[in-house]
Design a protein around this motif. Structure first.
Motif, PDB file in Angstrom:
ATOM      1  N   SER A 177     -31.330  13.119  -7.107  1.00  0.00           N
ATOM      2  CA  SER A 177     -32.052  14.215  -6.478  1.00  0.00           C
ATOM      3  C   SER A 177     -33.503  14.193  -6.929  1.00  0.00           C
ATOM      4  CB  SER A 177     -31.426  15.560  -6.861  1.00  0.00           C
ATOM      5  OG  SER A 177     -32.259  16.638  -6.471  1.00  0.00           O
ATOM      6  N   THR A 178     -34.394  14.551  -6.020  1.00  0.00           N
ATOM      7  CA  THR A 178     -35.804  14.639  -6.388  1.00  0.00           C
ATOM      8  C   THR A 178     -36.059  15.733  -7.419  1.00  0.00           C
ATOM      9  OG1 THR A 178     -36.218  16.058  -4.467  1.00  0.00           O
ATOM     10  CG2 THR A 178     -36.654  13.700  -4.204  1.00  0.00           C
ATOM     11  N   ALA A 179     -35.083  16.602  -7.655  1.00  0.00           N
ATOM     12  CA  ALA A 179     -35.218  17.601  -8.718  1.00  0.00           C
ATOM     13  C   ALA A 179     -35.351  16.942 -10.089  1.00  0.00           C
ATOM     14  CB  ALA A 179     -34.022  18.544  -8.704  1.00  0.00           C
ATOM     15  N   ASP A 180     -34.918  15.681 -10.206  1.00  0.00           N
ATOM     16  CA  ASP A 180     -34.962  14.955 -11.475  1.00  0.00           C
ATOM     17  C   ASP A 180     -36.281  14.213 -11.679  1.00  0.00           C
ATOM     18  OD1 ASP A 180     -33.568  14.117 -13.921  1.00  0.00           O
ATOM     19  OD2 ASP A 180     -33.493  12.112 -13.022  1.00  0.00           O
ATOM     20  N   GLN A 181     -37.215  14.342 -10.746  1.00  0.00           N
ATOM     21  CA  GLN A 181     -38.493  13.655 -10.914  1.00  0.00           C
ATOM     22  C   GLN A 181     -39.257  14.178 -12.129  1.00  0.00           C
ATOM     23  OE1 GLN A 181     -40.670  13.908  -7.194  1.00  0.00           O
ATOM     24  NE2 GLN A 181     -39.761  12.003  -6.453  1.00  0.00           N
ATOM     25  N   ILE A 182     -39.839  13.258 -12.873  1.00  0.00           N
ATOM     26  CA  ILE A 182     -40.659  13.625 -14.035  1.00  0.00           C
ATOM     27  C   ILE A 182     -41.958  14.258 -13.560  1.00  0.00           C
ATOM     28  CG2 ILE A 182     -41.873  12.708 -16.054  1.00  0.00           C
ATOM     29  CD1 ILE A 182     -39.714  10.422 -16.028  1.00  0.00           C
ATOM     30  N   PHE A 183     -42.579  13.646 -12.572  1.00  0.00           N
ATOM     31  CA  PHE A 183     -43.814  14.158 -11.980  1.00  0.00           C
ATOM     32  C   PHE A 183     -43.516  14.493 -10.518  1.00  0.00           C
ATOM     33  CE2 PHE A 183     -44.912  11.014 -15.240  1.00  0.00           C
ATOM     34  CZ  PHE A 183     -45.604  11.827 -16.132  1.00  0.00           C
ATOM     35  N   PRO A 184     -43.497  15.777 -10.164  1.00  0.00           N
ATOM     36  CA  PRO A 184     -43.160  16.156  -8.787  1.00  0.00           C
ATOM     37  C   PRO A 184     -44.236  15.748  -7.796  1.00  0.00           C
ATOM     38  CG  PRO A 184     -43.782  18.084 -10.083  1.00  0.00           C
ATOM     39  CD  PRO A 184     -43.712  16.933 -11.032  1.00  0.00           C
ATOM     40  N   VAL A 185     -43.902  15.852  -6.532  1.00  0.00           N
ATOM     41  CA  VAL A 185     -44.747  15.320  -5.461  1.00  0.00           C
ATOM     42  C   VAL A 185     -46.177  15.840  -5.534  1.00  0.00           C
ATOM     43  CG1 VAL A 185     -45.113  15.362  -2.963  1.00  0.00           C
ATOM     44  CG2 VAL A 185     -42.846  14.849  -3.885  1.00  0.00           C
ATOM     45  N   GLY A 186     -46.354  17.149  -5.634  1.00  0.00           N
ATOM     46  CA  GLY A 186     -47.704  17.703  -5.648  1.00  0.00           C
ATOM     47  C   GLY A 186     -48.531  17.189  -6.804  1.00  0.00           C
ATOM     48  N   GLU A 187     -47.898  17.055  -7.972  1.00  0.00           N
ATOM     49  CA  GLU A 187     -48.610  16.552  -9.141  1.00  0.00           C
ATOM     50  C   GLU A 187     -48.948  15.075  -8.981  1.00  0.00           C
ATOM     51  OE1 GLU A 187     -50.356  15.840 -12.840  1.00  0.00           O
ATOM     52  OE2 GLU A 187     -50.208  17.597 -11.549  1.00  0.00           O
ATOM     53  N   VAL A 188     -48.063  14.301  -8.378  1.00  0.00           N
ATOM     54  CA  VAL A 188     -48.338  12.882  -8.140  1.00  0.00           C
ATOM     55  C   VAL A 188     -49.579  12.723  -7.263  1.00  0.00           C
ATOM     56  CG1 VAL A 188     -47.508  10.847  -6.895  1.00  0.00           C
ATOM     57  CG2 VAL A 188     -46.008  12.008  -8.528  1.00  0.00           C
ATOM     58  N   VAL A 189     -49.655  13.489  -6.175  1.00  0.00           N
ATOM     59  CA  VAL A 189     -50.815  13.380  -5.279  1.00  0.00           C
ATOM     60  C   VAL A 189     -52.083  13.823  -6.000  1.00  0.00           C
ATOM     61  CG1 VAL A 189     -51.823  14.164  -3.105  1.00  0.00           C
ATOM     62  CG2 VAL A 189     -49.379  13.641  -3.220  1.00  0.00           C
ATOM     63  N   ARG A 190     -51.994  14.931  -6.736  1.00  0.00           N
ATOM     64  CA  ARG A 190     -53.165  15.390  -7.507  1.00  0.00           C
ATOM     65  C   ARG A 190     -53.623  14.327  -8.481  1.00  0.00           C
ATOM     66  NH1 ARG A 190     -55.066  16.374 -12.097  1.00  0.00           N
ATOM     67  NH2 ARG A 190     -53.128  15.627 -13.041  1.00  0.00           N
ATOM     68  N   TYR A 191     -52.695  13.763  -9.232  1.00  0.00           N
ATOM     69  CA  TYR A 191     -53.017  12.764 -10.248  1.00  0.00           C
ATOM     70  C   TYR A 191     -53.670  11.538  -9.624  1.00  0.00           C
ATOM     71  CZ  TYR A 191     -52.224   9.440 -14.089  1.00  0.00           C
ATOM     72  OH  TYR A 191     -52.386   8.490 -15.068  1.00  0.00           O
ATOM     73  N   LEU A 192     -53.076  11.023  -8.569  1.00  0.00           N
ATOM     74  CA  LEU A 192     -53.610   9.821  -7.938  1.00  0.00           C
ATOM     75  C   LEU A 192     -55.032  10.045  -7.426  1.00  0.00           C
ATOM     76  CD1 LEU A 192     -50.505   8.578  -5.919  1.00  0.00           C
ATOM     77  CD2 LEU A 192     -51.460   7.547  -7.991  1.00  0.00           C
ATOM     78  N   SER A 193     -55.327  11.253  -6.969  1.00  0.00           N
ATOM     79  CA  SER A 193     -56.637  11.528  -6.380  1.00  0.00           C
ATOM     80  C   SER A 193     -57.774  11.436  -7.392  1.00  0.00           C
ATOM     81  CB  SER A 193     -56.645  12.909  -5.724  1.00  0.00           C
ATOM     82  OG  SER A 193     -56.743  13.952  -6.686  1.00  0.00           O
ATOM     83  N   HIS A 194     -57.439  11.349  -8.678  1.00  0.00           N
ATOM     84  CA  HIS A 194     -58.467  11.187  -9.703  1.00  0.00           C
ATOM     85  C   HIS A 194     -58.718   9.716 -10.043  1.00  0.00           C
ATOM     86  CE1 HIS A 194     -59.110  15.434 -11.057  1.00  0.00           C
ATOM     87  NE2 HIS A 194     -58.024  15.566 -10.292  1.00  0.00           N
ATOM     88  N   PHE A 195     -57.921   8.818  -9.454  1.00  0.00           N
ATOM     89  CA  PHE A 195     -58.073   7.391  -9.715  1.00  0.00           C
ATOM     90  C   PHE A 195     -58.386   6.588  -8.456  1.00  0.00           C
ATOM     91  CE2 PHE A 195     -55.465   9.141 -13.059  1.00  0.00           C
ATOM     92  CZ  PHE A 195     -56.046   8.609 -14.215  1.00  0.00           C
ATOM     93  N   MET A 196     -58.104   7.180  -7.306  1.00  0.00           N
ATOM     94  CA  MET A 196     -58.367   6.522  -6.028  1.00  0.00           C
ATOM     95  C   MET A 196     -58.445   7.602  -4.966  1.00  0.00           C
ATOM     96  SD  MET A 196     -54.554   4.958  -5.308  1.00  0.00           S
ATOM     97  CE  MET A 196     -54.352   4.429  -7.028  1.00  0.00           C
ATOM     98  N   THR A 197     -59.101   7.303  -3.874  1.00  0.00           N
ATOM     99  CA  THR A 197     -59.118   8.228  -2.744  1.00  0.00           C
ATOM    100  C   THR A 197     -57.920   7.924  -1.861  1.00  0.00           C
ATOM    101  OG1 THR A 197     -61.530   8.328  -2.807  1.00  0.00           O
ATOM    102  CG2 THR A 197     -60.456   9.085  -0.793  1.00  0.00           C
TER     103      THR A 197
END
Length: 285
Positions: free
Chosen positions: A216-236
């Motif tokens: 289940s995606t409930a087990d993700q360490i970094f949830p979807v919103g945080e993944v997108v936020r994080y990536l946006s600081h390293f690439m557009t």
């Protein structure tokens, strides 16, 4: 909405799967399902209105190939070791920050297309994943909520991997992630308004009928919103970019010896709740 692309490889046409399960042609409204469409709220609303009015012509899906649901993908960004149970099965420590790698867009194929076992491969592995499709340009986002607001929709992704190439051949993970056909995607892009909680989706994968992954995606360490936020600081991130958000436990690499890596003739079936199913037969490259 469930948006998809149907037809022979390289000549797909845009389509919609309506609430009754009827395939509808979108060619009169939009040229393709791509970043231009996904970033155009007015055009998406026009498609919704046409679907609601029942004016979209039906398509006969008999024998019709389903292609990747997004055309002209700019990049495929992947998150490794993003499930607690998967990190544990591989013996890896829980990452303090997302593990990031890239797959070339030309690894993306349709959800039921053949997957090729690379020449010289002994450790081709499976990974069912939730794919995020970007709908707005994302750069330097400040919150996970902003991250979710930049998502156009979601899809099933199969992050096929060759573990010897990835881990034992030196360098980065790229060697084991970028072989041809190594990213089946689809069948549909389900728009974000129909996925109220991306952290509440079940993922399952079977090999030759045997259940191998059930997470289940409930087990993700970094949830979807945080993944997108994080990536946006390293690439557009641009509309039409894909983010593969990691896989739960149950991959071949995490099994006891002899590990059941994939071979030509194997059949892999995978699904994510509400996002559809894939089926691939494996052949030698």
């Amino acid at each position: 909405m469930k948006l998809l692309r149907v037809g022979t490889a390289g000549a797909e046409r845009p389509a919609l799967l309506d609430r009754d399960g009827t395939l509808r042609d979108l060619s009169a409204i939009v040229a393709d399902i791509d970043g231009n469409l996904l970033s155009d709220a007015a055009l998406l609303d026009r498609i919704r209105a046409a679907a609601g009015a029942g004016v979209l012509p039906p398509l006969d899906g008999t024998g019709l190939r389903i292609g990747p649901p997004v055309a002209r993908i700019g990049k495929v960004v992947c998150i490794g070791l993003n499930y607690h149970d998967h990190a544990a099965e591989t013996g890896a420590a829980t990452p303090a920050e997302p593990v990031v790698f890239l797959k070339a867009p030309d690894t993306v194929v349709g959800p039921d297309d053949t997957v090729l076992v690379p020449r010289g491969s002994a450790k081709t592995d499976w990974e069912v994943e939730l794919a995020v499709v970007i709908g707005r340009t994302a750069r330097y986002l400040e919150s996970a909520e902003e991250g979710l607001a930049h998502v156009a929709g979601y899809a099933v992704s199969h992050d096929v991997s060759e573990r010897e190439f990835q881990i034992e051949r030196g360098g980065t993970w790229d060697k084991g992630k970028n072989c041809e056909t190594f990213n089946p995607l689809g069948p549909w892009l389900v728009t974000a308004d129909e996925v109220p909680d991306p952290q509440a989706l079940g993922l399952r994968l079977r090999v030759n009928g045997e259940l191998r992954q059930n997470g289940s995606t409930a087990d993700q360490i970094f949830p979807v919103g945080e993944v997108v936020r994080y990536l946006s600081h390293f690439m557009t991130l641009y509309p039409g970019d894909i983010v593969n958000t990691g896989t739960p436990a149950g991959v071949a690499m995490g099994q006891p010896e002899p590990k059941p890596y994939l071979r030509a003739g194997d059949v892999v079936e995978l699904e994510v709740d509400g996002l559809g199913r894939q089926r691939q037969e494996l052949k030698d490259a």
